[in-house]
Motif scaffolding. Structure first.
Motif, PDB file in Angstrom:
ATOM      1  N   LEU A   1      36.526  25.483  35.362  1.00 44.21           N
ATOM      2  CA  LEU A   1      35.620  24.346  35.234  1.00 44.21           C
ATOM      3  C   LEU A   1      35.808  23.637  33.891  1.00 44.21           C
ATOM      4  O   LEU A   1      35.709  22.410  33.803  1.00 44.21           O
ATOM      5  CB  LEU A   1      34.168  24.798  35.397  1.00 44.21           C
ATOM      6  CG  LEU A   1      33.770  25.259  36.809  1.00 44.21           C
ATOM      7  CD1 LEU A   1      32.324  25.739  36.819  1.00 44.21           C
ATOM      8  CD2 LEU A   1      33.957  24.136  37.825  1.00 44.21           C
ATOM      9  N   GLN A   2      36.086  24.399  32.849  1.00 42.38           N
ATOM     10  CA  GLN A   2      36.362  23.783  31.549  1.00 42.38           C
ATOM     11  C   GLN A   2      37.609  22.906  31.623  1.00 42.38           C
ATOM     12  O   GLN A   2      37.637  21.801  31.074  1.00 42.38           O
ATOM     13  CB  GLN A   2      36.534  24.869  30.485  1.00 42.38           C
ATOM     14  CG  GLN A   2      35.238  25.569  30.126  1.00 42.38           C
ATOM     15  CD  GLN A   2      35.442  26.768  29.212  1.00 42.38           C
ATOM     16  OE1 GLN A   2      36.531  27.342  29.137  1.00 42.38           O
ATOM     17  NE2 GLN A   2      34.388  27.157  28.508  1.00 42.38           N
TER      18      GLN A   2
ATOM     19  N   SER B   1      32.149  14.049  30.816  1.00 43.14           N
ATOM     20  CA  SER B   1      31.926  15.323  31.508  1.00 43.14           C
ATOM     21  C   SER B   1      30.690  16.049  30.976  1.00 43.14           C
ATOM     22  O   SER B   1      30.469  17.217  31.321  1.00 43.14           O
ATOM     23  CB  SER B   1      33.152  16.237  31.346  1.00 43.14           C
ATOM     24  OG  SER B   1      33.325  16.604  29.983  1.00 43.14           O
TER      25      SER B   1
ATOM     26  N   ALA C   1      36.433  19.938  40.775  1.00 46.28           N
ATOM     27  CA  ALA C   1      36.968  21.261  41.083  1.00 46.28           C
ATOM     28  C   ALA C   1      37.284  21.376  42.567  1.00 46.28           C
ATOM     29  O   ALA C   1      38.316  21.948  42.958  1.00 46.28           O
ATOM     30  CB  ALA C   1      35.970  22.342  40.665  1.00 46.28           C
TER      31      ALA C   1
ATOM     32  N   ALA D   1      28.244  17.579  34.725  1.00 49.19           N
ATOM     33  CA  ALA D   1      28.373  18.854  35.429  1.00 49.19           C
ATOM     34  C   ALA D   1      28.634  18.638  36.914  1.00 49.19           C
ATOM     35  O   ALA D   1      29.429  19.358  37.532  1.00 49.19           O
ATOM     36  CB  ALA D   1      27.099  19.692  35.237  1.00 49.19           C
TER      37      ALA D   1
ATOM     38  N   GLY E   1      36.524  31.468  36.914  1.00 49.44           N
ATOM     39  CA  GLY E   1      35.688  30.330  37.285  1.00 49.44           C
ATOM     40  C   GLY E   1      35.322  29.442  36.109  1.00 49.44           C
ATOM     41  O   GLY E   1      35.486  28.216  36.169  1.00 49.44           O
ATOM     42  N   ARG E   2      34.841  30.035  35.053  1.00 47.26           N
ATOM     43  CA  ARG E   2      34.414  29.247  33.886  1.00 47.26           C
ATOM     44  C   ARG E   2      35.585  28.515  33.222  1.00 47.26           C
ATOM     45  O   ARG E   2      35.482  27.301  32.968  1.00 47.26           O
ATOM     46  CB  ARG E   2      33.703  30.155  32.884  1.00 47.26           C
ATOM     47  CG  ARG E   2      33.090  29.417  31.700  1.00 47.26           C
ATOM     48  CD  ARG E   2      32.411  30.398  30.747  1.00 47.26           C
ATOM     49  NE  ARG E   2      31.805  29.721  29.623  1.00 47.26           N
ATOM     50  CZ  ARG E   2      30.578  29.221  29.619  1.00 47.26           C
ATOM     51  NH1 ARG E   2      29.823  29.322  30.702  1.00 47.26           N
ATOM     52  NH2 ARG E   2      30.088  28.621  28.545  1.00 47.26           N
TER      53      ARG E   2
ATOM     54  N   MET F   1      38.709  21.369  34.282  1.00 45.54           N
ATOM     55  CA  MET F   1      38.351  20.159  35.035  1.00 45.54           C
ATOM     56  C   MET F   1      37.575  19.177  34.155  1.00 45.54           C
ATOM     57  O   MET F   1      37.739  17.957  34.268  1.00 45.54           O
ATOM     58  CB  MET F   1      37.517  20.531  36.265  1.00 45.54           C
ATOM     59  CG  MET F   1      38.284  21.318  37.334  1.00 45.54           C
ATOM     60  SD  MET F   1      39.717  20.442  38.033  1.00 45.54           S
ATOM     61  CE  MET F   1      41.088  21.150  37.083  1.00 45.54           C
TER      62      MET F   1
ATOM     63  N   VAL G   1      32.228  17.525  37.215  1.00 45.04           N
ATOM     64  CA  VAL G   1      33.148  18.649  37.016  1.00 45.04           C
ATOM     65  C   VAL G   1      33.264  19.476  38.287  1.00 45.04           C
ATOM     66  O   VAL G   1      34.373  19.825  38.733  1.00 45.04           O
ATOM     67  CB  VAL G   1      32.686  19.532  35.838  1.00 45.04           C
ATOM     68  CG1 VAL G   1      33.431  20.866  35.839  1.00 45.04           C
ATOM     69  CG2 VAL G   1      32.914  18.810  34.519  1.00 45.04           C
ATOM     70  N   ARG G   2      32.138  19.788  38.892  1.00 41.42           N
ATOM     71  CA  ARG G   2      32.168  20.612  40.101  1.00 41.42           C
ATOM     72  C   ARG G   2      32.761  19.855  41.281  1.00 41.42           C
ATOM     73  O   ARG G   2      33.458  20.443  42.111  1.00 41.42           O
ATOM     74  CB  ARG G   2      30.754  21.119  40.408  1.00 41.42           C
ATOM     75  CG  ARG G   2      30.395  22.311  39.526  1.00 41.42           C
ATOM     76  CD  ARG G   2      28.911  22.522  39.351  1.00 41.42           C
ATOM     77  NE  ARG G   2      28.658  23.674  38.486  1.00 41.42           N
ATOM     78  CZ  ARG G   2      28.810  23.669  37.159  1.00 41.42           C
ATOM     79  NH1 ARG G   2      29.209  22.568  36.535  1.00 41.42           N
ATOM     80  NH2 ARG G   2      28.569  24.754  36.447  1.00 41.42           N
TER      81      ARG G   2
END
Length: 204
Positions: free
Chosen positions: A123-124, A137, A150, A143, A119-120, A126, A146-147
């Motif tokens: 997201l990085q 970003s 995703a 944030a 997951g981490r 993205m 980014v989400r």
């Protein structure tokens, strides 16, 4: 003289090649080490798990996309168009490993615990795609972006896995999702503007 491949790259390539043939869930680190022609001890110094190998694969894809985006002159394009181009670059970078990614995605859907550590890093990645498109970003807004990205990527990725080589369905899905995301961000921004205006009026 051929360029020497570093151990990390050998391991990542071996893992993807094996995944295409036999899937991901039952693939062992020992099998990956053997295919990469490195000792299990040397593999352990670089990766503690298969999830870390996938994260390294993602970083290599990020680097390819960032390098290509750097060479592109898209300064005059709208942010959504720049982001569309960057994400299509990412799909192009993944295309050589599509069969492996199909099997990995299928196996990870059946094993949520195995996908949790990804997951981490995802997201990085993205975040880097946003930056490659010239979109900030960082901070709270970053944030949220980014989400949101995703979710966009996840939907388009599922289509891409089963798409034809021309990627027409992928492009249509990506364009639709990005438009929806852009509309959402604009609505949130307008709400924030109205909220600040009310607070300033109340304070006056």
């Amino acid at each position: 003289m051929a360029a020497k491949i570093d151990p990390e790259e050998k391991i990542v390539k071996a893992a993807m090649k094996l995944a295409a043939k036999q899937g991901w869930r039952e693939l062992s680190l020992a099998e990956i080490a053997k295919a990469a022609r490195v000792s299990l001890s040397d593999l352990s110094k670089l990766f503690a798990s298969k999830a870390e190998i996938l994260a390294a694969y993602g970083r290599r894809v990020d680097a390819l996309v960032l390098e290509e985006a750097f060479r592109e002159d898209n300064a005059g394009e709208a942010p959504r168009d720049r982001l569309f181009d960057v994400l299509m670059m990412r799909f192009d970078a993944l295309s050589a490993d599509k069969e492996a990614l199909k099997r990995i995605a299928r196996d990870l859907r059946r094993d949520p615990l195995a996908s949790a550590p990804l997951g981490r890093p995802f997201l990085q990645s993205m975040g880097w795609m946003l930056e490659a498109a010239g979109i900030d970003s960082s901070g709270i807004r970053g944030a949220v972006r980014v989400r949101g990205l995703a979710l966009v990527w996840g939907a388009a990725f599922r289509v891409w896995l089963e798409d034809e080589p021309d990627q027409s369905r992928t492009m249509a899905e990506l364009d639709s999702r990005l438009r929806q995301g852009e509309d959402f961000i604009q609505r949130i921004s307008r709400l924030g503007t109205r909220s600040r205006a009310r607070n300033e009026k109340d304070a006056a």
